[in-house]
Design a protein around this motif. Structure first.
Motif, mmCIF file in Angstrom:
data_model
loop_
_atom_site.group_PDB
_atom_site.id
_atom_site.type_symbol
_atom_site.label_atom_id
_atom_site.label_comp_id
_atom_site.label_asym_id
_atom_site.label_seq_id
_atom_site.Cartn_x
_atom_site.Cartn_y
_atom_site.Cartn_z
ATOM 1 N N SER A 83 0.823 -1.205 0.000
ATOM 2 C CA SER A 83 0.000 0.000 0.000
ATOM 3 C C SER A 83 0.860 1.259 0.000
ATOM 4 O O SER A 83 0.586 2.220 -0.730
ATOM 5 N N VAL A 84 1.910 1.264 0.808
ATOM 6 C CA VAL A 84 2.807 2.425 0.875
ATOM 7 C C VAL A 84 3.455 2.678 -0.480
ATOM 8 O O VAL A 84 3.524 3.820 -0.959
ATOM 9 N N SER A 85 3.912 1.623 -1.126
ATOM 10 C CA SER A 85 4.579 1.762 -2.422
ATOM 11 C C SER A 85 3.637 2.352 -3.462
ATOM 12 O O SER A 85 4.033 3.205 -4.270
ATOM 13 N N ARG A 86 2.398 1.912 -3.457
ATOM 14 C CA ARG A 86 1.434 2.416 -4.436
ATOM 15 C C ARG A 86 1.066 3.877 -4.153
ATOM 16 O O ARG A 86 0.909 4.676 -5.086
ATOM 17 N N THR A 87 0.932 4.217 -2.893
ATOM 18 C CA THR A 87 0.638 5.611 -2.554
ATOM 19 C C THR A 87 1.783 6.516 -2.977
ATOM 20 O O THR A 87 1.563 7.582 -3.571
ATOM 21 N N CYS A 88 3.012 6.105 -2.687
ATOM 22 C CA CYS A 88 4.176 6.910 -3.065
ATOM 23 C C CYS A 88 4.281 7.052 -4.582
ATOM 24 O O CYS A 88 4.610 8.138 -5.094
ATOM 25 N N ALA A 89 3.989 5.983 -5.293
ATOM 26 C CA ALA A 89 4.024 6.054 -6.755
ATOM 27 C C ALA A 89 3.015 7.075 -7.261
ATOM 28 O O ALA A 89 3.276 7.811 -8.228
ATOM 29 N N GLY A 90 1.856 7.152 -6.607
ATOM 30 C CA GLY A 90 0.851 8.114 -7.003
ATOM 31 C C GLY A 90 1.285 9.556 -6.808
ATOM 32 O O GLY A 90 0.855 10.449 -7.540
ATOM 33 N N TYR A 91 2.170 9.766 -5.832
ATOM 34 C CA TYR A 91 2.690 11.116 -5.579
ATOM 35 C C TYR A 91 4.026 11.360 -6.286
ATOM 36 O O TYR A 91 4.590 12.449 -6.173
ATOM 37 N N GLY A 92 4.544 10.337 -6.946
ATOM 38 C CA GLY A 92 5.797 10.491 -7.677
ATOM 39 C C GLY A 92 7.013 10.629 -6.790
ATOM 40 O O GLY A 92 7.994 11.269 -7.179
ATOM 41 N N ILE A 93 6.965 10.027 -5.600
ATOM 42 C CA ILE A 93 8.125 10.073 -4.705
ATOM 43 C C ILE A 93 8.583 8.645 -4.406
ATOM 44 O O ILE A 93 7.786 7.703 -4.452
ATOM 45 N N PRO A 94 9.855 8.460 -4.112
ATOM 46 C CA PRO A 94 10.356 7.108 -3.869
ATOM 47 C C PRO A 94 9.939 6.562 -2.513
ATOM 48 O O PRO A 94 9.791 7.303 -1.537
ATOM 49 N N ALA A 95 9.732 5.258 -2.479
ATOM 50 C CA ALA A 95 9.502 4.538 -1.223
ATOM 51 C C ALA A 95 10.647 3.554 -1.041
ATOM 52 O O ALA A 95 10.892 2.715 -1.910
ATOM 53 N N GLN A 96 11.369 3.679 0.056
ATOM 54 C CA GLN A 96 12.410 2.733 0.424
ATOM 55 C C GLN A 96 11.831 1.839 1.514
ATOM 56 O O GLN A 96 11.526 2.304 2.613
ATOM 57 N N VAL A 97 11.645 0.562 1.195
ATOM 58 C CA VAL A 97 10.904 -0.324 2.098
ATOM 59 C C VAL A 97 11.805 -1.441 2.614
ATOM 60 O O VAL A 97 12.560 -2.050 1.855
ATOM 61 N N ALA A 98 11.739 -1.676 3.920
ATOM 62 C CA ALA A 98 12.447 -2.788 4.549
ATOM 63 C C ALA A 98 11.445 -3.922 4.719
ATOM 64 O O ALA A 98 10.487 -3.808 5.491
ATOM 65 N N VAL A 99 11.665 -5.004 4.000
ATOM 66 C CA VAL A 99 10.688 -6.081 3.909
ATOM 67 C C VAL A 99 10.765 -6.993 5.129
ATOM 68 O O VAL A 99 11.838 -7.416 5.546
#
Length: 290
Positions: free
Chosen positions: A207-223
């Motif tokens: 969800s975080v990755s998709r939201t960030c993509a919508g705003y055009g900003i990078p998401a760095q995620v620790a899985v």
């Protein structure tokens, strides 16, 4: 330059304590603390030398300090025999520690406005990151979540480290009712965030990755993916991730991760081998029945 290769050392338990729903443990682990970079993790042997529990347990690092020759603090939930054994250790007990392992968070060269999002005890990994980002004059905005108030980790520390803190719990016992995903869009807009760093379960990271993509900003995620060995041998923690070449690779979370660019992870294909992944079985690539 400090050697960044992992080490295996006997770690001495310095302190253990219960905070909310979680157990925290500080270990004296020479060589690990000075090599550590935010986002990396450690793998601990459990059960003692004669144990039948052969697989290590992997934990995010909450804090490192140079005290006592180098200390490492971890936060964990007691879920099975391995973590139950760890929770029963006392000061001066010895536990085998391997680390630091995995790839760390990429850091900005210049000050950028950051949202740091964490769920439950996965939030622990945000705090060494916050310390480094602060040194680079980055504004920090924390979003923390959990099922209940006891499940939220680090709210007090976030208030000390961040410019703002927002909390969401499923039952509304702390902060607003809901999830951190519910808070993310308004946090990005309100802070004019330029990057999001997230440590959370896979569904939240999707969800975080998709939201960030919508705003055009990078998401760095620790899985948060179960790791059986921590060194890439067992292949139990693979994920489909799009590489720099545009192809999908089945990568090991413990070696190529645990930090990934959110838009590169094929979240809907996690748990499968996509037909177009490099090395996929021929039957999958050709759409044949195996």
């Amino acid at each position: 330059m400090t050697d960044s290769s992992p080490v295996q050392v006997p770690g001495t338990v310095l302190t253990t304590r219960r905070i909310g729903a979680y157990q925290t443990m500080t270990l004296v682990a020479p060589g690990v603390a000075e090599r550590f970079r935010p986002g990396q993790f450690v793998a601990l042997a459990v059960g003692g030398e004669q144990s039948s529990m052969l697989l290590r347990r992997c934990f995010a690092v909450r804090e490192v300090k140079p005290d006592f020759g180098g200390t490492v603090e971890i936060v964990f939930s007691v879920r099975g025999k391995g973590t139950q054994w760890l929770a029963g250790l006392r000061p001066r007990d010895i536990v085998d520690v391997a680390g630091p392992l995995g790839r760390p968070f990429p850091l900005p060269r210049d000050p950028v406005t950051c949202v740091l999002l964490g769920v439950a005890h996965a939030s622990a990994a945000l705090f060494p990151l916050a310390a480094v980002l602060r040194q680079r004059d980055c504004p920090l905005h924390f979003l923390l979540g959990g099922g209940t108030a006891d499940d939220v980790h680090g709210a007090r520390g976030a208030r000390r480290a961040g410019d703002s803190v927002a909390v969401a719990t499923g039952d509304g016992s702390l902060g607003s009712v809901g999830t951190v995903e519910d808070l993310l869009a308004s946090a990005i807009e309100g802070a004019q965030a330029e990057v999001v760093y997230a440590c959370a379960p896979l569904d939240t990271l999707r969800s975080v990755s998709r939201t960030c993509a919508g705003y055009g900003i990078p998401a760095q995620v620790a899985v948060e993916e179960p790791m059986a060995c921590g060194t890439g041998v067992c292949m139990a923690c693979v994920l489909p991730v799009i590489g720099d070449d545009g192809a999908t690779h089945m990568v090991r979370t413990c070696v190529e991760g645990p930090v990934f660019r959110g838009e590169r992870v094929r979240w809907d294909d996690v748990g499968t081998i996509p037909f177009d992944a490099l090395g996929a079985p021929r039957a999958l690539r050709l759409g044949e029945r195996p």
